[in-house]
Design a protein around this motif. Structure first.
Motif, PDB file in Angstrom:
ATOM      1  N   GLY A   8     -48.944 -44.600  19.584  1.00 11.13           N
ATOM      2  CA  GLY A   8     -50.275 -44.833  19.008  1.00 11.13           C
ATOM      3  C   GLY A   8     -50.178 -45.626  17.721  1.00 11.13           C
ATOM      4  N   THR A   9     -51.345 -46.023  17.218  1.00 10.08           N
ATOM      5  CA  THR A   9     -51.399 -46.729  15.938  1.00 10.08           C
ATOM      6  C   THR A   9     -51.452 -45.700  14.806  1.00 10.08           C
ATOM      7  N   PHE A  10     -52.172 -44.599  15.048  1.00  9.96           N
ATOM      8  CA  PHE A  10     -52.324 -43.515  14.075  1.00  9.96           C
ATOM      9  C   PHE A  10     -52.831 -44.023  12.729  1.00  9.96           C
ATOM     10  N   ASP A  11     -53.833 -44.881  12.804  1.00  9.83           N
ATOM     11  CA  ASP A  11     -54.442 -45.420  11.583  1.00  9.83           C
ATOM     12  C   ASP A  11     -55.425 -44.395  11.040  1.00  9.83           C
ATOM     13  N   PHE A  13     -55.108 -41.407   9.750  1.00 11.50           N
ATOM     14  CA  PHE A  13     -54.725 -40.222  10.531  1.00 11.50           C
ATOM     15  C   PHE A  13     -55.833 -39.158  10.546  1.00 11.50           C
ATOM     16  N   HIS A  14     -56.177 -38.707  11.717  1.00 11.65           N
ATOM     17  CA  HIS A  14     -57.307 -37.772  11.845  1.00 11.65           C
ATOM     18  C   HIS A  14     -56.968 -36.631  12.796  1.00 11.65           C
ATOM     19  N   GLU A  15     -57.936 -35.725  12.942  1.00  4.67           N
ATOM     20  CA  GLU A  15     -57.740 -34.517  13.733  1.00  4.67           C
ATOM     21  C   GLU A  15     -57.371 -34.816  15.194  1.00  4.67           C
ATOM     22  N   GLY A  16     -57.968 -35.875  15.734  1.00  3.10           N
ATOM     23  CA  GLY A  16     -57.668 -36.250  17.119  1.00  3.10           C
ATOM     24  C   GLY A  16     -56.188 -36.567  17.288  1.00  3.10           C
ATOM     25  N   HIS A  17     -55.623 -37.276  16.301  1.00  3.99           N
ATOM     26  CA  HIS A  17     -54.194 -37.585  16.342  1.00  3.99           C
ATOM     27  C   HIS A  17     -53.377 -36.293  16.254  1.00  3.99           C
ATOM     28  N   TYR A  18     -53.760 -35.417  15.326  1.00  3.98           N
ATOM     29  CA  TYR A  18     -53.035 -34.157  15.101  1.00  3.98           C
ATOM     30  C   TYR A  18     -52.998 -33.333  16.383  1.00  3.98           C
ATOM     31  N   ILE A  92     -50.265 -39.310  26.680  1.00  2.00           N
ATOM     32  CA  ILE A  92     -51.184 -40.213  25.963  1.00  2.00           C
ATOM     33  C   ILE A  92     -52.594 -39.664  26.129  1.00  2.00           C
ATOM     34  N   GLY A  93     -53.501 -40.067  25.260  1.00  5.04           N
ATOM     35  CA  GLY A  93     -54.879 -39.564  25.332  1.00  5.04           C
ATOM     36  C   GLY A  93     -55.617 -40.056  26.571  1.00  5.04           C
ATOM     37  N   SER A  94     -56.647 -39.285  26.931  1.00  3.94           N
ATOM     38  CA  SER A  94     -57.359 -39.561  28.186  1.00  3.94           C
ATOM     39  C   SER A  94     -58.167 -40.862  28.150  1.00  3.94           C
ATOM     40  N   ASP A  95     -58.310 -41.473  26.945  1.00  3.83           N
ATOM     41  CA  ASP A  95     -58.988 -42.781  26.905  1.00  3.83           C
ATOM     42  C   ASP A  95     -58.153 -43.827  27.642  1.00  3.83           C
ATOM     43  N   TRP A  96     -56.899 -43.512  27.894  1.00  3.94           N
ATOM     44  CA  TRP A  96     -56.009 -44.447  28.598  1.00  3.94           C
ATOM     45  C   TRP A  96     -55.840 -44.087  30.069  1.00  3.94           C
ATOM     46  N   ARG A 114     -58.897 -36.288  25.205  1.00  2.50           N
ATOM     47  CA  ARG A 114     -59.111 -36.838  23.881  1.00  2.50           C
ATOM     48  C   ARG A 114     -60.057 -35.935  23.089  1.00  2.50           C
ATOM     49  N   THR A 115     -59.802 -35.784  21.809  1.00  2.00           N
ATOM     50  CA  THR A 115     -60.699 -34.984  20.964  1.00  2.00           C
ATOM     51  C   THR A 115     -62.012 -35.755  20.779  1.00  2.00           C
ATOM     52  N   LYS A 116     -63.095 -35.051  20.948  1.00  2.00           N
ATOM     53  CA  LYS A 116     -64.393 -35.749  20.926  1.00  2.00           C
ATOM     54  C   LYS A 116     -64.828 -36.096  19.497  1.00  2.00           C
ATOM     55  N   ASN A 117     -65.627 -37.134  19.426  1.00  2.00           N
ATOM     56  CA  ASN A 117     -66.305 -37.531  18.185  1.00  2.00           C
ATOM     57  C   ASN A 117     -65.420 -37.856  16.991  1.00  2.00           C
ATOM     58  N   ILE A 118     -64.236 -38.325  17.246  1.00  2.00           N
ATOM     59  CA  ILE A 118     -63.420 -38.813  16.121  1.00  2.00           C
ATOM     60  C   ILE A 118     -62.516 -39.931  16.623  1.00  2.00           C
ATOM     61  N   SER A 119     -62.396 -40.974  15.831  1.00  2.00           N
ATOM     62  CA  SER A 119     -61.448 -42.047  16.140  1.00  2.00           C
ATOM     63  C   SER A 119     -61.214 -42.843  14.858  1.00  2.00           C
ATOM     64  N   SER A 120     -60.128 -43.612  14.844  1.00  2.00           N
ATOM     65  CA  SER A 120     -59.856 -44.449  13.673  1.00  2.00           C
ATOM     66  C   SER A 120     -60.990 -45.441  13.488  1.00  2.00           C
ATOM     67  N   THR A 121     -61.496 -45.961  14.604  1.00  2.00           N
ATOM     68  CA  THR A 121     -62.590 -46.929  14.514  1.00  2.00           C
ATOM     69  C   THR A 121     -63.790 -46.310  13.812  1.00  2.00           C
ATOM     70  N   MET A 122     -64.135 -45.061  14.191  1.00  2.00           N
ATOM     71  CA  MET A 122     -65.281 -44.399  13.556  1.00  2.00           C
ATOM     72  C   MET A 122     -65.046 -44.226  12.057  1.00  2.00           C
TER      73      MET A 122
HETATM   74  N1  CTP Z   1     -56.514 -39.697  20.359  1.00  2.00           N
HETATM   75  C1  CTP Z   1     -57.074 -38.488  20.771  1.00  2.00           C
HETATM   76  N2  CTP Z   1     -58.322 -38.156  20.344  1.00  2.00           N
HETATM   77  C2  CTP Z   1     -59.009 -38.956  19.521  1.00  2.00           C
HETATM   78  C3  CTP Z   1     -58.460 -40.181  19.091  1.00  2.00           C
HETATM   79  C4  CTP Z   1     -57.185 -40.515  19.523  1.00  2.00           C
HETATM   80  O1  CTP Z   1     -56.469 -37.738  21.537  1.00  2.00           O
HETATM   81  N3  CTP Z   1     -60.217 -38.599  19.149  1.00  2.00           N
HETATM   82  C5  CTP Z   1     -55.200 -40.085  20.858  1.00  2.00           C
HETATM   83  C6  CTP Z   1     -55.205 -41.382  21.636  1.00  2.00           C
HETATM   84  O2  CTP Z   1     -55.677 -41.184  22.939  1.00  2.00           O
HETATM   85  C7  CTP Z   1     -53.747 -41.760  21.579  1.00  2.00           C
HETATM   86  C8  CTP Z   1     -53.313 -41.290  20.182  1.00  2.00           C
HETATM   87  O3  CTP Z   1     -54.326 -40.335  19.767  1.00  2.00           O
HETATM   88  O4  CTP Z   1     -53.010 -41.047  22.537  1.00  2.00           O
HETATM   89  C9  CTP Z   1     -53.215 -42.412  19.192  1.00  2.00           C
HETATM   90  O5  CTP Z   1     -54.410 -43.154  19.294  1.00  2.00           O
HETATM   91  P1  CTP Z   1     -54.904 -44.326  18.345  1.00  2.00           P
HETATM   92  O6  CTP Z   1     -55.243 -45.486  19.179  1.00  2.00           O
HETATM   93  O7  CTP Z   1     -53.963 -44.478  17.226  1.00  2.00           O
HETATM   94  O8  CTP Z   1     -56.244 -43.623  17.765  1.00  2.00           O
HETATM   95  P2  CTP Z   1     -57.776 -43.989  17.871  1.00  2.00           P
HETATM   96  O9  CTP Z   1     -58.491 -43.074  16.902  1.00  2.00           O
HETATM   97  O10 CTP Z   1     -58.231 -43.967  19.294  1.00  2.00           O
HETATM   98  O11 CTP Z   1     -57.780 -45.469  17.281  1.00  2.00           O
HETATM   99  P3  CTP Z   1     -58.820 -46.674  17.444  1.00  2.00           P
HETATM  100  O12 CTP Z   1     -60.177 -46.134  17.130  1.00  2.00           O
HETATM  101  O13 CTP Z   1     -58.332 -47.679  16.424  1.00  2.00           O
HETATM  102  O14 CTP Z   1     -58.673 -47.167  18.858  1.00  2.00           O
END
Ligand code: CTP
Length: 445
Positions: A8-11, A13-18, A92-96, A114-122
Motif C-alpha cells: 500500500g501507499t499508507f499515506d 496513515f489512518h484507521e483503515g490502514h491499521y 489486500i483490501g477489498s477495493d482491489w 475495507r474499513t468504511k468511510n475512511i481513506s487517504s483521499t478523504m
Molecule cells: N484500506 C482499507 N480500508 C480503508 C482504506 C484502505 O482496508 N478504508 C487498505 C487498502 O485496501 C489497502 C491498504 O489499506 O490494502 C493500503 O491502501 P492505500 O491505497 O494506501 O490506502 P487508501 O486510503 O485506499 O488510499 P487512497 O485514498 O490514496 O487510494
C-alpha cells in the motif's frame, strides 16, 4: 511458519490502514509490508501523495504488525517478491477485489474487507479543501487541460471564462462546467485560475486574477517581457499567492531524471546543449498569422530554452537569434545561439520547417540523447567514447502530461515548496527576458 505479504501507499496513515495490517498479521506468523515509492505512485497515476516514503514507512513500523518492510518500486514486483520471500498469503483490501487473482498460482490471495468511510483521499480532501479551477481561454490546450485536471485529486474544474460568449458556452457545454462572461462572477466562483488564452492577454489576466486573490497557473510563455514577469512575481509574493508558469516538460518525471543524469558528472562537464522542436502548423491558424505574438519562437521557444536554462543557467555571455521568415514576415524557423563561460547551446524551433526534434547534451565524458518527443521525456540514452557502452533510461509519461504540473501547482498552493526548483521564478523571468529580446530583434515591440 505462514508468511503474509501486503502492499500500500499508507499515506496519512489512518484507521483503515491499521485494521488492514492487524488482520493481515492475524492470517499467519510473519507479515511483510510493501510500501510504494513516490516514483511508483507517480508512474501509476497516484499524484498528490502527502507523506514522504520515510514517514509512511515509520507509520507502518509504529503499528508493530510488520515483521519486515520492503519498498514497492514498480509494476510486476509483487509476483517476484512472493517467490523471493516464499510467501504463503497475499492480502489486500477489498477495493482491489479480483485485481490480484493472477497471483493465485503462486500463493493464497485474500481480500480483506475495507474499513468504511475512511481513506487517504478523504483525509487529503479534508485537510486541504478542493481547489476549484477557473479556466480562461477555450483553445486546444484548454481542451487538453480538463481531462488531465480530472485525474489530479484535490482540484475540480469549476468554470470557464471567455469574452466571446459563444466560445465559452460551447466549451462549457462540452465539458459540463459553468460558462462565465462576467469576470467578477467568474473570479468569485473559483479558487485558482488557469490561463490558456492568447499570449498577449496573459499579463492582464494574471494581474487581474492576482488582484482578486487567486493563485495562477499560466500557460507558457507566461509573458513576453522581463519587467512584466518581475512585476507579476513580486505582486504574487506580496499577496502570498502562487504564480506558476506551465511548461509541462519542466514537471515531467522523465525530464527530471534526464537533468539529474546530466548534472551528475556521468557525462563529465556539460559543454554543449542542443534542443530542437518543430511542429508543422496549418497556414490559417493564429500561430502563423498573429503578426506580433505568433511565430515559432513565441510558440515553442519555452520548450527548447528550458533544458539550456536548467543546465547552463541564466548567465549567458551572448545570445543571437537567426530566423527564417514566412511570407508575412513571421518566423517559421528560429535558431537561438547562446554562449556561456563553460559551454555553448542552441535552441531550434519551427512551425514551417520540419527538422529532427532532438535534445542532445554533450559533456567531456559522454553525451545524452533524447529523441522527439523529448519534451514529453519517456526515454533517453547515454553514450560514451566506447560505442558499445550505452546506458538506457526510461520513465513513465502519462497522457498529455499536464497532470504533473497541475499536481505540483496544487502542492505549492498547499504550502509545499518541494517542486519549486523544477521551474524557478528566476528561470521564468529569464525566459520572459529572452522572449522580449527576440521580439525586439524582430522589430515587433
Ligand atoms: N484500506 C482499507 N480500508 C480503508 C482504506 C484502505 O482496508 N478504508 C487498505 C487498502 O485496501 C489497502 C491498504 O489499506 O490494502 C493500503 O491502501 P492505500 O491505497 O494506501 O490506502 P487508501 O486510503 O485506499 O488510499 P487512497 O485514498 O490514496 O487510494
Amino acid at each position: 511458519m505462514t508468511k503474509i505479504i501486503t502492499y500500500g501507499t499508507f499515506d496519512l496513515f489512518h484507521e483503515g490502514h491499521y485494521r488492514l495490517l492487524k488482520r493481515a498479521k492475524e492470517l499467519g506468523d510473519y507479515l511483510i509490508v510493501g510500501v510504494t515509492t513516490e516514483a511508483y505512485d507517480k508512474a501509476r497515476g497516484k499524484l498528490n501523495v502527502v507523506d514522504s516514503l520515510v514517514t509512511r514507512i515509520e507509520n507502518v513500523k509504529k503499528t508493530g504488525f510488520a515483521d519486515e518492510i520492503i519498498i514497492e518500486e514498480s509494476q510486476g514486483q509483487k509476483i517476484n517478491d512472493i517467490r523471493k520471500f516464499h510467501v504463503d498469503i497475499f492480502a489486500i483490501g477489498s477495493d482491489w477485489m479480483g485485481a490480484f487473482d493472477y497471483l493465485k498460482d503462486c500463493c493464497k490471495v485474500v481480500y480483506l474487507e475495507r474499513t468504511k468511510n475512511i481513506s487517504s483521499t478523504m483525509l487529503r480532501e479534508k485537510n486541504s479543501p478542493i481547489q476549484r479551477i477557473g479556466i480562461i481561454g477555450t483553445g486546444r490546450i484548454a481542451e487538453r487541460f480538463i481531462p488531465e485536471a480530472r485525474l489530479v485529486s484535490g482540484v475540480s474544474t469549476q468554470g470557464v471564462y471567455n469574452p466571446h460568449k459563444d466560445s465559452a458556452l460551447r466549451f462549457a457545454d462540452r465539458w459540463e462546467i459553468t460558462p462565465y462572461e462576467n469576470m467578477e462572477d467568474f473570479f468569485s466562483a473559483v479558487d485558482v485560475v488557469y490561463i490558456a488564452s492568447p499570449h498577449d492577454t496573459h499579463y492582464g489576466y494574471i494581474r487581474s486574477a492576482l488582484e482578486h486573490g487567486k493563485h495562477v497557473l499560466c500557460e507558457k510563455p507566461m509573458v513576453l517581457c522581463k519587467a512584466q514577469a518581475e512585476e507579476l512575481f513580486a505582486y504574487a509574493g506580496e499577496k502570498n499567492l502562487i504564480l506558476f508558469e506551465g511548461i509541462k516538460t519542466a514537471y515531467c518525471p522523465g525530464f527530471h531524471k534526464l537533468l539529474g543524469i546530466a548534472c551528475s558528472g556521468i557525462i563529465g562537464s556539460v559543454r554543449n546543449v542542443e534542443a530542437c522542436f518543430t511542429k508543422l502548423e496549418k497556414k490559417g491558424g493564429r500561430e502563423l498569422n498573429d503578426r506580433i505574438y505568433g511565430g515559432s519562437f513565441t510558440e515553442l521557444g519555452s520548450y527548447v530554452m528550458l533544458p539550456i536554462l536548467k543546465i547552463f543557467g541564466k548567465d549567458y555571455t551572448s545570445i543571437r537569434f537567426d530566423t527564417i521568415q514566412g511570407e508575412n514576415g513571421l518566423d517559421i524557423f528560429t535558431k537561438v545561439s547562446l554562449n556561456y563561460p563553460t559551454g555553448i547551446a542552441t535552441a531550434t524551433c519551427g512551425l514551417g520547417v520540419k527538422s529532427e526534434g532532438r535534445l542532445l547534451i554533450a559533456g567531456t565524458k559522454g553525451y545524452i540523447v533524447a529523441e522527439a518527443p523529448w519534451w514529453k521525456t519517456s526515454y533517453f540514452e547515454v553514450h560514451y567514447e566506447d560505442a558499445g557502452k550505452v546506458d538506457k533510461y526510461s520513465e513513465t509519461f502519462l497522457g498529455d502530461g499536464l497532470r504533473y504540473e497541475i499536481s505540483d501547482f496544487l502542492s505549492m498552493i498547499r504550502g509545499s515548496s518541494s517542486s519549486e526548483f523544477k521551474l524557478t521564478r528566476g528561470e521564468s523571468v529569464a525566459l520572459a527576458d529572452i522572449m522580449e529580446q527576440f521580439m525586439k530583434t524582430e522589430n515587433r515591440l
